[in-house]
Write a protein that holds these residues in place. Structure first.
Motif, PDB file in Angstrom:
ATOM      1  N   GLY A 137       4.122   2.195  25.461  1.00 41.90           N
ATOM      2  CA  GLY A 137       3.383   2.050  24.450  1.00 41.90           C
ATOM      3  C   GLY A 137       4.098   2.636  23.258  1.00 41.90           C
ATOM      4  O   GLY A 137       3.917   1.934  21.880  1.00 41.90           O
ATOM      5  N   ASP A 138       4.894   3.590  23.048  1.00 38.90           N
ATOM      6  CA  ASP A 138       5.577   3.916  21.872  1.00 38.90           C
ATOM      7  C   ASP A 138       6.587   3.209  21.513  1.00 38.90           C
ATOM      8  O   ASP A 138       6.794   3.000  20.103  1.00 38.90           O
ATOM      9  N   LEU A 139       7.345   2.553  22.433  1.00 37.66           N
ATOM     10  CA  LEU A 139       8.252   1.714  22.133  1.00 37.66           C
ATOM     11  C   LEU A 139       7.638   0.321  21.475  1.00 37.66           C
ATOM     12  O   LEU A 139       8.149   0.006  20.328  1.00 37.66           O
ATOM     13  N   VAL A 140       6.487  -0.162  21.755  1.00 42.17           N
ATOM     14  CA  VAL A 140       5.809  -1.271  21.188  1.00 42.17           C
ATOM     15  C   VAL A 140       5.244  -0.905  19.897  1.00 42.17           C
ATOM     16  O   VAL A 140       5.265  -1.594  19.014  1.00 42.17           O
ATOM     17  N   ALA A 141       4.670   0.458  19.799  1.00 43.36           N
ATOM     18  CA  ALA A 141       4.285   0.885  18.351  1.00 43.36           C
ATOM     19  C   ALA A 141       5.341   0.879  17.514  1.00 43.36           C
ATOM     20  O   ALA A 141       4.975   0.700  16.314  1.00 43.36           O
ATOM     21  N   MET A 142       6.396   1.313  17.856  1.00 43.80           N
ATOM     22  CA  MET A 142       7.624   1.723  17.101  1.00 43.80           C
ATOM     23  C   MET A 142       7.953   0.167  16.124  1.00 43.80           C
ATOM     24  O   MET A 142       8.256  -0.005  14.961  1.00 43.80           O
ATOM     25  N   ALA A 143       7.989  -0.708  17.424  1.00 43.60           N
ATOM     26  CA  ALA A 143       8.400  -2.144  16.883  1.00 43.60           C
ATOM     27  C   ALA A 143       7.357  -2.511  15.998  1.00 43.60           C
ATOM     28  O   ALA A 143       7.750  -3.298  14.864  1.00 43.60           O
ATOM     29  N   LEU A 144       6.095  -2.567  16.416  1.00 39.26           N
ATOM     30  CA  LEU A 144       4.982  -2.978  15.412  1.00 39.26           C
ATOM     31  C   LEU A 144       5.076  -2.386  14.143  1.00 39.26           C
ATOM     32  O   LEU A 144       4.898  -3.006  12.870  1.00 39.26           O
ATOM     33  N   LEU A 145       5.400  -0.994  13.811  1.00 46.55           N
ATOM     34  CA  LEU A 145       5.384  -0.190  12.462  1.00 46.55           C
ATOM     35  C   LEU A 145       6.686  -0.994  11.919  1.00 46.55           C
ATOM     36  O   LEU A 145       6.486  -1.102  10.478  1.00 46.55           O
ATOM     37  N   PHE A 146       7.918  -0.744  12.395  1.00 44.34           N
ATOM     38  CA  PHE A 146       8.960  -1.244  11.699  1.00 44.34           C
ATOM     39  C   PHE A 146       8.925  -2.789  11.239  1.00 44.34           C
ATOM     40  O   PHE A 146       9.191  -3.048   9.936  1.00 44.34           O
ATOM     41  N   SER A 147       8.438  -3.534  12.169  1.00 45.04           N
ATOM     42  CA  SER A 147       8.334  -5.092  11.443  1.00 45.04           C
ATOM     43  C   SER A 147       7.085  -5.040  10.473  1.00 45.04           C
ATOM     44  O   SER A 147       7.403  -5.846   9.497  1.00 45.04           O
ATOM     45  N   ALA A 148       5.864  -4.548  10.460  1.00 41.65           N
ATOM     46  CA  ALA A 148       5.125  -4.228   9.482  1.00 41.65           C
ATOM     47  C   ALA A 148       5.690  -4.001   8.171  1.00 41.65           C
ATOM     48  O   ALA A 148       5.340  -4.319   7.119  1.00 41.65           O
ATOM     49  N   VAL A 149       6.201  -2.737   8.277  1.00 40.97           N
ATOM     50  CA  VAL A 149       6.931  -2.204   6.971  1.00 40.97           C
ATOM     51  C   VAL A 149       8.076  -3.060   6.335  1.00 40.97           C
ATOM     52  O   VAL A 149       7.913  -3.385   5.239  1.00 40.97           O
ATOM     53  N   GLY A 150       8.714  -3.739   7.168  1.00 40.02           N
ATOM     54  CA  GLY A 150       9.612  -4.556   6.699  1.00 40.02           C
ATOM     55  C   GLY A 150       8.962  -6.015   5.918  1.00 40.02           C
ATOM     56  O   GLY A 150       9.325  -6.116   4.916  1.00 40.02           O
ATOM     57  N   ALA A 151       7.837  -6.486   6.793  1.00 42.46           N
ATOM     58  CA  ALA A 151       7.181  -7.571   5.937  1.00 42.46           C
ATOM     59  C   ALA A 151       6.355  -6.992   4.671  1.00 42.46           C
ATOM     60  O   ALA A 151       6.729  -7.596   3.485  1.00 42.46           O
ATOM     61  N   ALA A 152       5.966  -6.009   4.583  1.00 39.81           N
ATOM     62  CA  ALA A 152       5.326  -5.416   3.704  1.00 39.81           C
ATOM     63  C   ALA A 152       6.274  -4.994   2.420  1.00 39.81           C
ATOM     64  O   ALA A 152       5.876  -5.355   1.300  1.00 39.81           O
ATOM     65  N   ALA A 153       7.188  -4.392   2.666  1.00 42.30           N
ATOM     66  CA  ALA A 153       8.346  -4.079   1.585  1.00 42.30           C
ATOM     67  C   ALA A 153       8.809  -5.379   1.113  1.00 42.30           C
ATOM     68  O   ALA A 153       9.217  -5.250  -0.165  1.00 42.30           O
ATOM     69  N   GLN A 154       9.254  -6.342   1.836  1.00 36.70           N
ATOM     70  CA  GLN A 154       9.655  -7.492   1.500  1.00 36.70           C
ATOM     71  C   GLN A 154       8.708  -8.334   0.262  1.00 36.70           C
ATOM     72  O   GLN A 154       9.325  -8.574  -0.719  1.00 36.70           O
ATOM     73  N   PHE A 155       7.423  -8.180   0.668  1.00 33.57           N
ATOM     74  CA  PHE A 155       6.532  -8.759  -0.043  1.00 33.57           C
ATOM     75  C   PHE A 155       6.358  -7.918  -1.369  1.00 33.57           C
ATOM     76  O   PHE A 155       6.174  -8.717  -2.657  1.00 33.57           O
ATOM     77  N   GLY A 156       6.381  -6.564  -1.316  1.00 37.02           N
ATOM     78  CA  GLY A 156       6.249  -5.839  -2.320  1.00 37.02           C
ATOM     79  C   GLY A 156       7.410  -5.842  -3.515  1.00 37.02           C
ATOM     80  O   GLY A 156       7.409  -5.702  -4.652  1.00 37.02           O
ATOM     81  N   LEU A 157       8.704  -6.164  -3.205  1.00 38.09           N
ATOM     82  CA  LEU A 157       9.676  -6.253  -3.625  1.00 38.09           C
ATOM     83  C   LEU A 157       9.815  -7.701  -4.407  1.00 38.09           C
ATOM     84  O   LEU A 157      10.253  -7.510  -5.674  1.00 38.09           O
ATOM     85  N   LEU A 158       9.244  -8.583  -3.698  1.00 39.64           N
ATOM     86  CA  LEU A 158       9.106 -10.014  -4.329  1.00 39.64           C
ATOM     87  C   LEU A 158       8.030  -9.785  -5.698  1.00 39.64           C
ATOM     88  O   LEU A 158       8.395 -10.272  -6.637  1.00 39.64           O
TER      89      LEU A 158
END
Length: 214
Positions: A137-158
Motif C-alpha cells: 500500500g505504501d508503494l501504491v500511495a507513493m505512486a499516487l502522490l508523485f503522479s498527483a503532484v506532477g499533474a497539479a504542478a504542471q497545471f500550476g506552472l501553465l
C-alpha cells in the motif's frame, strides 16, 4: 572406548532433543544452538518510532494538502476594453475553483486516498500479518502522490507562465492568492511523497534485516 561420539542435540544422544534445522538463522546467530520458541505474546512486530513519525507526517501532510486545495477558491473582477475607444472598460466578475481543473481534482482525490490509507496503516501497526500489505500500500500511495503532484504542478506552472506556442495566457496574475494556495498544497504533498518514499525504504530494510541469515 567409543570410536565416534554423537553431539548432543544432533542425533538424539546425550539426552538432548533433536535439532530443528528449519531455523537456519537461529543456528547461525546462536553459535549452533537452537533458539527457544517465541512466546505467544511476542508475535507482534516491533514498532519503529521513526516509521511511526513518518507515517504521522504523511497522514497530516496529505490531509492538509487535500483540505487546502479543496477550499481553494477566488472571485475577482477583470477589466475588458469595450469596442469603442472612448467607452469605459467593462468590469466582468470571474471565479477560479479547484473543480475547474481535472489535475486539481485528481490531486485532491489522491491525497484523500493516501490519508485514508495512512490512518488504516497506523491502526494496523501492531499486526504482523499487515506488514506486507501495508508495504504494498505504501508503494501504491507513493505512486499516487508523485503522479498527483506532477499533474497539479504542471497545471500550476501553465497558469503561472502560460504557453506562448499555443497562445495560452497566464492567469496567476489575475488569480494570485488562488495560485499561491494551490502551489503551497502541491509543495506539502511533495514533501509527504518523499516522506512516504523514506518510510517504504525503512520498511524494506527492516524486513531484509529480519529475514537475513548472516
Amino acid at each position: 572406548m567409543e570410536s565416534s561420539r554423537g553431539k548432543p542435540g544432533l542425533n538424539g544422544s546425550g539426552g538432548g532433543a533433536a535439532f530443528d534445522y528449519s531455523s537456519r538463522r537461529g543456528y547461525y546467530t546462536s553459535g549452533g544452538a537452537a533458539l527457544p520458541p517465541l512466546a505467544a505474546g511476542s508475535r507482534a512486530p516491533p514498532v519503529d518510532p521513526c516509521c511511526v513519525a513518518l507515517r504521522v507526517f504523511v497522514l497530516l501532510g496529505t490531509l492538509a494538502s487535500a483540505v487546502v486545495m479543496a477550499a481553494d477558491r477566488q472571485s475577482t473582477t477583470v477589466q475588458i476594453a469595450a469596442g469603442e475607444q472612448l467607452a469605459p472598460p467593462l468590469r466582468v466578475p470571474v471565479t477560479a475553483k479547484w473543480t475547474y481543473s481535472s489535475a486539481f481534482v485528481y490531486f485532491v482525490v489522491a491525497n484523500a486516498m493516501v490519508f485514508a490509507f495512512s490512518a488504516a496503516a497506523l491502526a494496523a501497526v501492531r499486526r504482523r500479518s499487515a506488514v506486507v500489505p501495508v508495504m504494498v500500500g505504501d508503494l501504491v500511495a507513493m505512486a499516487l502522490l508523485f503522479s498527483a503532484v506532477g499533474a497539479a504542478a504542471q497545471f500550476g506552472l501553465l497558469g503561472e507562465r502560460g504557453n506562448a506556442h499555443v497562445r495560452w495566457a497566464k492567469v496567476c496574475d489575475v488569480y494570485g492568492p488562488f495560485c499561491e494556495r494551490a502551489m503551497a498544497a502541491v509543495v506539502v504533498s511533495l514533501i509527504a511523497a518523499f516522506a512516504d518514499l523514506v518510510l517504504l525504504m525503512l520498511t524494506i530494510l527492516t524486513i531484509h534485516k529480519a529475514s537475513s541469515y548472516y
